[in-house]
Design an enzyme around this catalytic site. Structure first.
Site, PDB file in Angstrom:
ATOM      1  N   LYS A   1       5.160   2.438  10.100  1.00  0.00           N
ATOM      2  CA  LYS A   1       6.490   2.886   9.631  1.00  0.00           C
ATOM      3  C   LYS A   1       7.567   2.291  10.509  1.00  0.00           C
ATOM      4  CE  LYS A   1       7.377   5.880  13.171  1.00  0.00           C
ATOM      5  NZ  LYS A   1       8.355   5.578  14.226  1.00  0.00           N
TER       6      LYS A   1
ATOM      7  N   VAL B   1       0.211  -1.198  19.333  1.00  0.00           N
ATOM      8  CA  VAL B   1      -0.116   0.041  20.054  1.00  0.00           C
ATOM      9  C   VAL B   1       1.105   0.458  20.884  1.00  0.00           C
ATOM     10  CG1 VAL B   1      -1.606   1.030  21.845  1.00  0.00           C
ATOM     11  CG2 VAL B   1      -2.569  -0.525  20.128  1.00  0.00           C
TER      12      VAL B   1
ATOM     13  N   ASP C   1       4.490  12.406  13.238  1.00  0.00           N
ATOM     14  CA  ASP C   1       4.567  11.292  12.290  1.00  0.00           C
ATOM     15  C   ASP C   1       3.347  11.206  11.380  1.00  0.00           C
ATOM     16  OD1 ASP C   1       6.933  10.623  13.528  1.00  0.00           O
ATOM     17  OD2 ASP C   1       6.101   8.932  14.655  1.00  0.00           O
TER      18      ASP C   1
HETATM   19  O1  C5P Z   1       4.500  14.839  17.702  1.00  0.00           O
HETATM   20  P1  C5P Z   1       4.063  13.764  18.611  1.00  0.00           P
HETATM   21  O2  C5P Z   1       2.844  14.118  19.394  1.00  0.00           O
HETATM   22  O3  C5P Z   1       3.935  12.429  17.949  1.00  0.00           O
HETATM   23  O4  C5P Z   1       5.244  13.591  19.659  1.00  0.00           O
HETATM   24  C1  C5P Z   1       5.094  12.827  20.828  1.00  0.00           C
HETATM   25  C2  C5P Z   1       6.184  13.206  21.808  1.00  0.00           C
HETATM   26  O5  C5P Z   1       7.453  12.788  21.304  1.00  0.00           O
HETATM   27  C3  C5P Z   1       6.330  14.689  22.067  1.00  0.00           C
HETATM   28  O6  C5P Z   1       5.475  15.106  23.090  1.00  0.00           O
HETATM   29  C4  C5P Z   1       7.793  14.800  22.478  1.00  0.00           C
HETATM   30  O7  C5P Z   1       7.962  14.412  23.807  1.00  0.00           O
HETATM   31  C5  C5P Z   1       8.459  13.735  21.630  1.00  0.00           C
HETATM   32  N1  C5P Z   1       9.032  14.265  20.388  1.00  0.00           N
HETATM   33  C6  C5P Z   1      10.174  15.050  20.437  1.00  0.00           C
HETATM   34  N2  C5P Z   1      10.707  15.548  19.290  1.00  0.00           N
HETATM   35  C7  C5P Z   1      10.153  15.252  18.084  1.00  0.00           C
HETATM   36  C8  C5P Z   1       9.008  14.438  17.992  1.00  0.00           C
HETATM   37  C9  C5P Z   1       8.472  13.968  19.165  1.00  0.00           C
HETATM   38  O8  C5P Z   1      10.695  15.311  21.521  1.00  0.00           O
HETATM   39  N3  C5P Z   1      10.703  15.737  16.988  1.00  0.00           N
END
Ligand code: C5P
Length: 309
Positions: A11, A102, A147
């Protein structure tokens, strides 16, 4: 079922509006996701116990060094979630073929988790009306990462909350992209953290983000130039702060005629929009010759989400 292979797209965020940090450490977002034709493939096949193997896809120059192959691989966690829901053993071998960079800001890890959800659900339940619907898999995906649901859904969609609550967006036609990957990834939490730090330093309170009307109109009318002008990413200043060399990459793409340029998600991949496929080819050549990126990849969007092959 002997083996199931699922193809899943990368994406790019057409708009990433980052709101205030929440009590749970996440940020409220307005996230316009757009799936592009750069694909990972995940094959699930019966095995004695859960195993994950990761390789670069043929002809893809993807550095897979940083991808975990053990229990904390996101695709392994996806398999375990599906097994728990279906009440079966997690007896599966997941073979991941990566073409998505990655830690590149293109949701490659989330894509693999989405593919594993779809592949395992099919491997363990091939009835015409499976217990787990696509919506169920998207909901499970939301527990794995913000995501992941979008990688199941694909197309173009607006995400709110952490980005996991999705509404498909109307998009006409095909958009032509050029991606410039970087040597070495950026950590998503580190980029969000830098975004908070920069805002604090500037004394800026994070505004509640809203969907860009200009962006939505550009998508609905298939107007590439208007889309290029409306692209925005609130994480871009943070990504540039952590990786200043990206500024030159973005400037070079603009100089060579990109009608839109931005950091993809948390970076460090840079995304450039071209008006036609031919323009994208020219832009890709120019960026390649300028030597401002590790690798130049062309793709188009939107494309469907995780799909059985
Ligand atoms: O949800 P995911 O594990 O992909 O998110 C990775 C990191 O990105 C989270 O630990 C956080 O630090 C940050 N994040 C955030 N707010 C979001 C999505 C992700 O702060 N809405």
């Amino acid at each position: 079922m002997s083996a199931v292979t699922v193809r899943v797209p990368a994406k790019v965020n057409l708009q990433l509006g980052v709101g205030p940090i929440r009590d749970d450490g996440y940020h409220d977002l307005v996230n316009v996701f757009h799936a592009v034709s750069l694909f990972d493939e995940v094959t699930a096949e019966p095995a004695e116990r859960l195993a994950v193997e990761v390789r670069a896809a043929p002809h893809a120059r993807v550095a897979i060094g940083g991808v975990p192959t053990g229990e904390d691989n996101l695709a392994a966690r996806a398999a375990r979630l599906v097994a728990a829901r279906l009440g079966v053993e997690t007896a599966v071998r997941l073979s991941i073929r990566k073409a998505i960079p990655v830690a590149g800001g293109m949701a490659g890890g989330s894509a693999d988790a989405a593919a594993a959800l779809v592949a395992c659900a099919r491997l363990w339940d091939d009835r015409e009306e499976p217990v787990l619907t696509r919506d169920d898999l998207m909901e499970l995906g939301g527990d794995l990462g913000s995501d992941v649901p979008f990688a199941v859904l694909g197309g173009t969609a607006v995400g709110v909350g952490r980005g996991e609550r999705l509404t498909p967006a109307l998009a006409r036609g095909t958009f032509h992209w050029v991606f410039a990957t970087a040597d070495g990834g950026l950590s998503t939490p580190a980029v969000y953290g830098e975004c908070d730090r920069l805002r604090l330093e500037a004394g800026e309170a994070a505004a509640w983000p809203a969907v860009s009307e200009a962006l939505m109109t550009a998508l609905a009318t298939g107007d590439a130039k208007a889309l290029g002008a409306a692209l925005s990413n609130d994480l871009e200043p943070a990504a540039l702060s952590l990786r200043p060399s990206l500024r030159r990459t973005l400037d070079t793409g603009r100089e060579f005629g990109a009608i839109g340029a931005l950091v993809s998600g948390s970076g460090p991949t840079c995304a450039f929009l071209a008006e036609t496929d031919e323009d994208a080819a020219g832009l890709a050549d120019a960026l390649h010759s300028a030597g401002v990126a590790e690798q130049i990849v062309r793709a188009h969007g939107p494309v469907p989400g995780a799909t059985l092959v």
